[in-house]
Scaffold this active site. Structure first.
Site, PDB file in Angstrom:
ATOM      1  CG  ASP A  23      -1.969  -1.085   1.166  1.00  0.00           C
ATOM      2  OD1 ASP A  23      -1.779  -2.061   0.422  1.00  0.00           O
ATOM      3  OD2 ASP A  23      -2.961  -0.993   1.909  1.00  0.00           O
ATOM      4  CD  GLU A  74      -1.138  -5.933   8.960  1.00  0.00           C
ATOM      5  OE1 GLU A  74      -1.660  -5.503   7.920  1.00  0.00           O
ATOM      6  OE2 GLU A  74      -1.293  -5.386  10.076  1.00  0.00           O
TER       7      GLU A  74
END
Length: 428
Positions: A168, A395
């Site tokens: 991202d 994550e």
């Protein structure tokens, strides 16, 4: 450690299962994400091939009429994510499915996952006609990329939003975002900061650009024309994964015993060859290109290493050297950093600007295995499992220390560690 990895990873996937699909994480990511589900299915196939099929079937059922597989399929009972279903208003966009989705896409790893799921239990797959149902959806998805996102001049597909890359806030997007004049404004909703520290996430300024681009795309009915897409970038990882999935589509057609919809292997070769236009000799890596200005984005990132997956990639030896050298330090770093360790833009804790991710590590395990570097692949797989179990399946992690960042109980971390533990480590 073996039993600990398998039992702990299984517990994560059971906890995050929602009846027809798996959420990436119950708090921060409460919906179904596209490339997450494909990675998750790769792990689920070792626990329940049928559940892995359901994971992908659920995503295929939300396919748009133009063939795109949406970035997010929204859970109608959850309204605590931004931008959510109310933002996208997909029911007002012609060609959208009956369920609420985002209009953006994510990297096309789905055909690869589909073939792996089939191979985990071919008899169950055939009984449920899994490949026969999946193949037309996958062909439509790949044809969408070929017809709507691919540049005839370069032969590469472009992402029209940083989120579509899956990476991202990579430094790749800095300059193309600067060239986008608009912004969403100062009132940027950030429910993500309730689940992760601000130092680990994209900045408010970046989010303002993200939401502006998403709103503009939505308001143009998710049209892929230049007028609707002031951000348009050709990313090496997105295209390398597309090429790898074309090889999987060829395998699916062969397994079905049907004539392929088109020559999947030739298309994979075409994409592989087109990636050469992204090669930067000075940096010794593939880089992204702003498809609007034509400018190469001169950064070493993990995205530029992902073409190692492709058997016919020309610059494999150079990428091998880069991966092992001081910029990424394979075997010394924790997993593989998402960005050049020596770059002034490196940040060890902020999302895709330095931390190491488990999905890109898995992709590079596959690349190393395919290139005959089995010992290094197993070492990377073992370090993935160790970091995952010790840190509650994070994550992403600091590439220097292994400190966990982002959310925990993360599904693709669990799924991909389970896959490698079962197939590569225990299977030695």
């Amino acid at each position: 450690m073996n039993d600990a990895v398998l039992s702990a990873a299984t517990a994560v996937l059971v906890r995050n299962w929602r009846g027809r699909h798996t959420v990436p994480a119950g708090g921060l990511y409460p919906h179904q994400w596209s490339w997450d589900s494909a990675f998750i299915a790769i792990g689920l196939r070792h626990l329940s091939p049928r559940r892995a099929q359901q994971e992908l079937d659920s995503l295929f059922s939300a396919q748009w009429a133009d063939g795109r597989l949406p970035q997010i399929v929204f859970d109608p009972t959850r309204d605590d994510y931004s931008p959510g279903a109310k933002f996208w208003r997909s029911d007002r966009i012609p060609g959208s499915p009956p369920v609420s989705t985002a209009g953006l896409v994510q990297p096309p790893n789905h055909a690869w996952a589909t073939l792996l799921v089939h191979e985990s239990n071919p008899s169950e797959s055939r009984r449920r006609r899994f490949l026969g149902r999946a193949y037309p959806s996958l062909v439509a998805w790949h044809q969408y990329l070929h017809s709507r996102r691919r540049s005839p001049e370069t032969g590469l597909a472009a992402v029209v939003h940083p989120w579509e890359s899956g990476l991202d806030n990579s430094p790749y997007w800095d300059s193309p975002l600067e060239n986008v004049a608009g912004s969403f404004g100062d009132d940027v909703p950030r429910p993500d900061l309730e689940h992760a520290d601000a130092t680990e996430r994209p900045s408010n300024r970046e989010y303002g650009k993200y939401l502006y681009l998403a709103a503009r795309y939505r308001d143009a009915n998710c049209d892929d024309s230049a007028a609707a897409c002031p951000f348009r970038v050709e990313d090496p990882a997105f295209n390398a994964i597309w090429a790898r999935s074309e090889l999987a589509l060829a395998g699916i057609a062969e397994e079905l015993g049907i004539a392929p919809a088109y020559d999947h292997r030739q298309r994979s070769r075409d994409i592989t060859e087109a990636l050469e236009s992204l090669w930067d000799e000075e940096l010794g890596t593939y880089v992204a290109r702003d498809a609007i200005t034509g400018d190469l984005q001169k950064y070493r990132t993990v995205s530029g290493l992902i073409p190692l997956l492709l058997p016919e990639i020309r610059r494999g030896d150079e990428l091998d050297a880069l991966l092992r050298g001081p910029h990424f330090e394979l075997g010394t770093s924790c997993l593989v950093p998402s960005h050049d360790l020596l770059a002034p833009t490196f940040d060890s804790s902020r999302y895709w600007r330095g931390p190491s991710w488990f999905n890109t590590a898995w992709l590079l395990v596959e690349a190393l295995t395919g290139r005959g570097a089995g010992a290094e692949a197993r070492a990377l797989a073992s370090s993935m499992a160790e970091l995952a179990v010790l840190n509650d399946f994070p994550e992403y992690v600091d590439p220097h220390t292994g400190e966990p960042h982002g959310t925990r109980i993360f599904s693709w971390t669990a799924a991909l560690c389970l896959d490698l533990q079962t197939r590569l480590i225990d299977g030695e």
